[in-house]
Design a protein around this motif. Structure first.
Motif, PDB file in Angstrom:
ATOM      1  N   GLU A  30       0.840  -1.191   0.000  1.00 25.36           N
ATOM      2  CA  GLU A  30       0.000   0.000   0.000  1.00 25.36           C
ATOM      3  C   GLU A  30       0.880   1.246   0.000  1.00 25.36           C
ATOM      4  O   GLU A  30       2.101   1.176   0.150  1.00 25.36           O
ATOM      5  CB  GLU A  30      -0.939  -0.030   1.201  1.00 25.36           C
ATOM      6  CG  GLU A  30      -1.946  -1.170   1.124  1.00 25.36           C
ATOM      7  CD  GLU A  30      -2.949  -1.153   2.250  1.00 25.36           C
ATOM      8  OE1 GLU A  30      -2.977  -0.163   3.019  1.00 25.36           O
ATOM      9  OE2 GLU A  30      -3.719  -2.125   2.377  1.00 25.36           O
ATOM     10  N   ALA A  31       0.242   2.402  -0.157  1.00 20.89           N
ATOM     11  CA  ALA A  31       0.983   3.636  -0.429  1.00 20.89           C
ATOM     12  C   ALA A  31       1.986   3.980   0.667  1.00 20.89           C
ATOM     13  O   ALA A  31       3.146   4.290   0.370  1.00 20.89           O
ATOM     14  CB  ALA A  31       0.004   4.790  -0.634  1.00 20.89           C
ATOM     15  N   GLU A  32       1.582   3.941   1.924  1.00 14.30           N
ATOM     16  CA  GLU A  32       2.491   4.390   2.975  1.00 14.30           C
ATOM     17  C   GLU A  32       3.679   3.449   3.165  1.00 14.30           C
ATOM     18  O   GLU A  32       4.822   3.907   3.269  1.00 14.30           O
ATOM     19  CB  GLU A  32       1.737   4.611   4.283  1.00 14.30           C
ATOM     20  CG  GLU A  32       0.881   5.865   4.263  1.00 14.30           C
ATOM     21  CD  GLU A  32       1.644   7.089   3.749  1.00 14.30           C
ATOM     22  OE1 GLU A  32       2.740   7.381   4.267  1.00 14.30           O
ATOM     23  OE2 GLU A  32       1.149   7.747   2.809  1.00 14.30           O
ATOM     24  N   PRO A  33       3.483   2.114   3.225  1.00 18.80           N
ATOM     25  CA  PRO A  33       4.654   1.235   3.284  1.00 18.80           C
ATOM     26  C   PRO A  33       5.572   1.384   2.070  1.00 18.80           C
ATOM     27  O   PRO A  33       6.804   1.311   2.203  1.00 18.80           O
ATOM     28  CB  PRO A  33       4.050  -0.168   3.360  1.00 18.80           C
ATOM     29  CG  PRO A  33       2.697   0.034   3.931  1.00 18.80           C
ATOM     30  CD  PRO A  33       2.233   1.355   3.410  1.00 18.80           C
ATOM     31  N   LEU A  34       4.993   1.610   0.891  1.00 17.72           N
ATOM     32  CA  LEU A  34       5.820   1.773  -0.297  1.00 17.72           C
ATOM     33  C   LEU A  34       6.588   3.090  -0.241  1.00 17.72           C
ATOM     34  O   LEU A  34       7.769   3.156  -0.627  1.00 17.72           O
ATOM     35  CB  LEU A  34       4.964   1.713  -1.558  1.00 17.72           C
ATOM     36  CG  LEU A  34       5.718   1.759  -2.891  1.00 17.72           C
ATOM     37  CD1 LEU A  34       6.783   0.675  -2.968  1.00 17.72           C
ATOM     38  CD2 LEU A  34       4.741   1.631  -4.061  1.00 17.72           C
ATOM     39  N   ARG A  35       5.965   4.129   0.270  1.00 17.48           N
ATOM     40  CA  ARG A  35       6.642   5.411   0.427  1.00 17.48           C
ATOM     41  C   ARG A  35       7.838   5.253   1.380  1.00 17.48           C
ATOM     42  O   ARG A  35       8.930   5.769   1.119  1.00 17.48           O
ATOM     43  CB  ARG A  35       5.658   6.455   0.970  1.00 17.48           C
ATOM     44  CG  ARG A  35       6.152   7.892   0.872  1.00 17.48           C
ATOM     45  CD  ARG A  35       5.168   8.837   1.571  1.00 17.48           C
ATOM     46  NE  ARG A  35       3.786   8.610   1.152  1.00 17.48           N
ATOM     47  CZ  ARG A  35       3.224   9.161   0.094  1.00 17.48           C
ATOM     48  NH1 ARG A  35       3.945   9.967  -0.674  1.00 17.48           N
ATOM     49  NH2 ARG A  35       1.966   8.925  -0.202  1.00 17.48           N
ATOM     50  N   THR A  36       7.625   4.524   2.464  1.00 13.00           N
ATOM     51  CA  THR A  36       8.713   4.263   3.415  1.00 13.00           C
ATOM     52  C   THR A  36       9.828   3.466   2.752  1.00 13.00           C
ATOM     53  O   THR A  36      11.022   3.758   2.940  1.00 13.00           O
ATOM     54  CB  THR A  36       8.171   3.502   4.634  1.00 13.00           C
ATOM     55  OG1 THR A  36       7.200   4.309   5.306  1.00 13.00           O
ATOM     56  CG2 THR A  36       9.284   3.152   5.605  1.00 13.00           C
ATOM     57  N   LEU A  37       9.449   2.455   1.973  1.00 10.78           N
ATOM     58  CA  LEU A  37      10.455   1.628   1.309  1.00 10.78           C
ATOM     59  C   LEU A  37      11.279   2.446   0.324  1.00 10.78           C
ATOM     60  O   LEU A  37      12.503   2.289   0.239  1.00 10.78           O
ATOM     61  CB  LEU A  37       9.778   0.455   0.590  1.00 10.78           C
ATOM     62  CG  LEU A  37      10.721  -0.501  -0.144  1.00 10.78           C
ATOM     63  CD1 LEU A  37      11.693  -1.162   0.830  1.00 10.78           C
ATOM     64  CD2 LEU A  37       9.920  -1.551  -0.905  1.00 10.78           C
ATOM     65  N   TYR A  38      10.640   3.353  -0.422  1.00 10.61           N
ATOM     66  CA  TYR A  38      11.394   4.192  -1.353  1.00 10.61           C
ATOM     67  C   TYR A  38      12.435   5.029  -0.601  1.00 10.61           C
ATOM     68  O   TYR A  38      13.561   5.227  -1.078  1.00 10.61           O
ATOM     69  CB  TYR A  38      10.435   5.095  -2.133  1.00 10.61           C
ATOM     70  CG  TYR A  38       9.787   4.433  -3.337  1.00 10.61           C
ATOM     71  CD1 TYR A  38      10.121   3.144  -3.709  1.00 10.61           C
ATOM     72  CD2 TYR A  38       8.835   5.103  -4.108  1.00 10.61           C
ATOM     73  CE1 TYR A  38       9.534   2.542  -4.808  1.00 10.61           C
ATOM     74  CE2 TYR A  38       8.249   4.516  -5.218  1.00 10.61           C
ATOM     75  CZ  TYR A  38       8.592   3.229  -5.564  1.00 10.61           C
ATOM     76  OH  TYR A  38       8.023   2.630  -6.658  1.00 10.61           O
ATOM     77  N   GLY A  39      12.073   5.521   0.586  1.00 10.78           N
ATOM     78  CA  GLY A  39      13.053   6.242   1.382  1.00 10.78           C
ATOM     79  C   GLY A  39      14.187   5.347   1.845  1.00 10.78           C
ATOM     80  O   GLY A  39      15.360   5.756   1.841  1.00 10.78           O
ATOM     81  N   ASP A  40      13.859   4.107   2.234  1.00  7.47           N
ATOM     82  CA  ASP A  40      14.894   3.146   2.635  1.00  7.47           C
ATOM     83  C   ASP A  40      15.840   2.853   1.477  1.00  7.47           C
ATOM     84  O   ASP A  40      17.062   2.738   1.661  1.00  7.47           O
ATOM     85  CB  ASP A  40      14.253   1.838   3.100  1.00  7.47           C
ATOM     86  CG  ASP A  40      13.512   1.960   4.416  1.00  7.47           C
ATOM     87  OD1 ASP A  40      13.710   2.965   5.122  1.00  7.47           O
ATOM     88  OD2 ASP A  40      12.720   1.044   4.725  1.00  7.47           O
ATOM     89  N   ILE A  41      15.285   2.716   0.287  1.00  8.88           N
ATOM     90  CA  ILE A  41      16.100   2.415  -0.891  1.00  8.88           C
ATOM     91  C   ILE A  41      17.070   3.562  -1.168  1.00  8.88           C
ATOM     92  O   ILE A  41      18.249   3.337  -1.467  1.00  8.88           O
ATOM     93  CB  ILE A  41      15.196   2.138  -2.108  1.00  8.88           C
ATOM     94  CG1 ILE A  41      14.442   0.814  -1.911  1.00  8.88           C
ATOM     95  CG2 ILE A  41      16.013   2.099  -3.403  1.00  8.88           C
ATOM     96  CD1 ILE A  41      13.314   0.598  -2.890  1.00  8.88           C
ATOM     97  N   ALA A  42      16.569   4.783  -1.057  1.00  7.90           N
ATOM     98  CA  ALA A  42      17.468   5.927  -1.237  1.00  7.90           C
ATOM     99  C   ALA A  42      18.620   5.863  -0.247  1.00  7.90           C
ATOM    100  O   ALA A  42      19.755   6.251  -0.561  1.00  7.90           O
ATOM    101  CB  ALA A  42      16.686   7.235  -1.070  1.00  7.90           C
ATOM    102  N   GLY A  43      18.352   5.326   0.937  1.00 13.55           N
ATOM    103  CA  GLY A  43      19.379   5.254   1.969  1.00 13.55           C
ATOM    104  C   GLY A  43      20.449   4.212   1.740  1.00 13.55           C
ATOM    105  O   GLY A  43      21.522   4.298   2.354  1.00 13.55           O
TER     106      GLY A  43
END
Length: 260
Positions: free
Chosen positions: A129-142
């Protein structure tokens, strides 16, 4: 594991996985080709790559064939698909696989390296869902080095073209019906074949207990799952990526690129 390796034709299982996936996505190889074009163009000929939700290692295999000096870390939670990946790549020091849940805030702790030149994933993140995916995109950037690249090929469409989308969906439904009548395996049939294999039945059972039995009819998807390309591009930019763009698309799928 050594006994299992000697008793399983790993290449045959890889091939059958590819055929099953191609039944759903006949342009699958094209999206992989474009993805690897982007990896080579933006991360060079010898990148350290993180293959997220790697499954059987479909992207890793194509990456190492095209760029022999690359290295890949595959991450997945599915014990059955990881068994196939580890068996297929056994002895290849360029590929390593770890078990991690991408919705766990600590999933990056399982990685053997602190940063990567590229992160890739295909047909895997649409269940978030949108919020977990948004969090994952931030993790990936990290986990990307400065200038590193993220590539996500998945189900994304343009809601502004409903008649086109409907016509293409109907076309592919008829195609799949013809191919299934000729013997093509769908998702449930492929998992049934895996569960019937005497050596792979145990990792299949572990998968069913952990993630559900894919042989059962899937219920309707609830929740807020992003389906439009523009959401992914906007979210990548908001998650720490300097640039984001679309590298490839079909009426139902797209490949988005984020540059760190």
């Amino acid at each position: 594991m050594s006994e299992t390796i000697t008793r399983v034709d790993w290449q045959s299982w890889q091939d059958s996985w590819d055929r099953q996936q191609e039944w759903y996505m006949p342009d699958r190889e094209e999206r992989f080709r474009v993805m690897l074009d982007m990896v080579e163009a933006l991360a060079g000929p010898a990148p350290a790559v993180l293959d997220l939700a790697c499954g059987t290692g479909s992207i890793t295999g194509r990456l190492l064939k095209r760029l022999p000096d690359a290295r890949s870390t595959g991450v997945d939670l599915d014990p059955a698909l990881l068994t196939l990946a580890r068996g297929h790549f056994a002895g290849d020091e360029r590929a390593e696989f770890v078990t991690a849940d991408l919705t766990d805030p600590a999933w990056r702790d399982a990685l053997p390296h602190r940063s990567y030149d590229a992160v890739v994933t295909a047909t895997a993140l649409h269940w978030l869902e949108a919020e977990p995916l948004r969090t994952l995109y931030g993790d990936i950037a990290g986990v990307l080095r400065e200038g590193g690249v993220f590539l996500n090929a998945d189900h994304m469409a343009d809601a502004a073209a409903p008649r086109i989308n409907e016509a293409v969906a109907s076309f592919h439904t008829r195609r799949k019906e013809r191919e299934q009548a000729a013997g093509a395996l769908d998702w449930a049939a492929w998992w049934s074949a895996l569960a019937d294999d005497p050596v792979l039945a145990e990792p299949a059972r572990q998968r069913f207990d952990l993630l559900g039995d894919p042989r059962e009819p899937a219920g309707p998807q609830d929740g807020d799952r992003p389906t439009e390309t523009h959401w992914h591009l906007e979210t990548l930019r908001a998650s720490g990526f300097a640039e984001a763009g679309q590298a490839w698309c079909s009426p139902s799928d797209a490949l988005v690129v984020g540059l760190r």
